[in-house]
Design a protein around this motif. Structure first.
Motif, PDB file in Angstrom:
ATOM      1  N   GLY A  59       0.861  -1.192   0.000  1.00  0.00           N
ATOM      2  CA  GLY A  59       0.000   0.000   0.000  1.00  0.00           C
ATOM      3  C   GLY A  59       0.888   1.229   0.000  1.00  0.00           C
ATOM      4  N   ALA A  60       0.268   2.379   0.111  1.00  0.00           N
ATOM      5  CA  ALA A  60       1.045   3.622   0.033  1.00  0.00           C
ATOM      6  C   ALA A  60       1.330   4.166   1.430  1.00  0.00           C
ATOM      7  N   LEU A  61       2.502   4.761   1.560  1.00  0.00           N
ATOM      8  CA  LEU A  61       2.856   5.465   2.800  1.00  0.00           C
ATOM      9  C   LEU A  61       2.567   6.946   2.560  1.00  0.00           C
ATOM     10  N   ILE A  62       1.783   7.531   3.436  1.00  0.00           N
ATOM     11  CA  ILE A  62       1.431   8.948   3.277  1.00  0.00           C
ATOM     12  C   ILE A  62       2.294   9.777   4.221  1.00  0.00           C
ATOM     13  N   ILE A  63       3.047  10.697   3.647  1.00  0.00           N
ATOM     14  CA  ILE A  63       3.846  11.626   4.462  1.00  0.00           C
ATOM     15  C   ILE A  63       3.161  12.982   4.440  1.00  0.00           C
ATOM     16  N   GLN A  64       2.934  13.513   5.621  1.00  0.00           N
ATOM     17  CA  GLN A  64       2.356  14.857   5.685  1.00  0.00           C
ATOM     18  C   GLN A  64       3.196  15.704   6.619  1.00  0.00           C
TER      19      GLN A  64
END
Lengths: 285, 39
Positions: A184-189
């Motif tokens: 899946g995707a890793l979300i960086i904020q």
């Protein structure tokens, strides 16, 4: 069918245009809005044949209503509305995407003041780059999304919220092939690893992207088509690092390209003004 | 100005669809009112 009566009705409608023009105008705007929306959705999705079916359907409903005239005006209105809803339901996913694309704020417009100093931000950039390069070297697949806080909630909810500080080990740990969140995707904020294992919409643009690009790349491209974010993809097969922005994929990204992209992300989107951004970048160089 | 830019962006490449929608809407308005009179 009484053609004479129908002819008289047509004549009286045309003659009453000047007196009831407000009502006619409102009706016209309503119909234009409905028909344009349907035709636009069908046109955008290469459904040329369905456009013909839609137009034919409206004409057919009109003729039927002319023949069977009890409550024919209401029946016609409902007929057009039902046909429109049916056509829109066929493309519900595509409509959802375009609403996401329009409803999310423009990345460049998102302005926040960051509380972290430039050395701390620099450490985040270094950690992301090193993690990507390490994963590329070891042929570990990765998909990282640099979010401006404009990702749809559904995407974040599809994964697991982490809210952890950015570190090279943490990123590599998430994408370790046997780890539960690697697919899946890793979300960086900003300066946080916000969520991992998130499912992203895949791009449907099969003509633009070669078939060599797998699901990870399609997801990385798909999310940048619907929201203003940047994706970084590490290929599991080849180890090639790609950067995707607004649906445009830049392959074979090296250290400098990754650095440029991350600097742009941190100082363009999260500082108050462009001038400050330039000065911070200069001081780091 | 912002509105004009939005309009330009919205309709660029879709001008055929826009005029098609106008024609079909005009047909619908006339037919709807004819049916109202006949009903």
């Amino acid at each position: 069918m009484n053609w004479q009566r129908i002819g008289q009705a047509f004549a009286s409608v045309f003659s009453s245009f000047s007196s009831d023009w407000v009502a006619y105008l409102l009706e016209f705007i309503l119909f234009v809005a409905i028909v344009y929306l349907v035709l636009r959705v069908l046109g955008d999705n290469n459904a040329g044949r369905l456009i013909v079916v839609y137009v034919f359907g409206i004409v057919l409903i009109g003729l039927c209503c002319l023949t069977f005239r009890e409550f024919a005006d209401i029946a016609f209105l409902f007929g057009v509305a039902l046909l429109s809803v049916f056509m829109l339901l066929l493309f519900s996913v595509e409509i959802k995407r375009s609403i996401w694309a329009k409803g999310t704020p423009d990345g460049a417009a998102v302005r926040k003041v960051i509380a972290m100093s430039s050395p701390e931000t620099e450490a985040c950039i270094e950690a992301i780059i090193k993690a990507c390069q390490n994963m590329s070297k070891n042929d570990v697949g990765a998909l990282i999304v640099l979010s401006n806080g404009n990702l749809p909630k559904q995407i974040l909810e599809s994964g697991t919220m982490i809210n952890a500080d950015i570190s090279q080990q943490m990123i590599e740990g998430i994408f370790f092939p046997k780890a539960p969140l690697h697919d899946g995707a890793l979300i960086i904020q900003e300066h946080k690893l916000l969520a991992a294992g998130c499912f992203l919409p895949l791009t449907q643009n099969n003509e633009k992207y070669s078939k060599d690009l797998g699901t990870r790349h399609r997801a990385g491209v798909g999310i940048t088509e619907v929201t203003n974010v940047t994706s970084i993809i590490v290929s599991e097969e080849t180890g090639i690092i790609s950067i995707v922005k607004q649906g445009k994929i830049e392959r074979y990204a090296d250290y400098n390209m990754l650095r440029r992209e991350l600097q742009e992300y941190y100082w363009k989107d999260f500082t108050q003004d462009g001038g400050k951004k330039k000065s911070v970048i200069r001081s780091i160089k | 100005m912002k509105f004009l830019n939005w309009l330009k962006e919205e309709f660029s490449g879709h001008i055929g669809i826009f005029f098609g929608a106008i024609a079909l809407a005009a047909f619908c308005v006339v037919l709807f009112n004819v049916l109202s009179l006949l009903g």
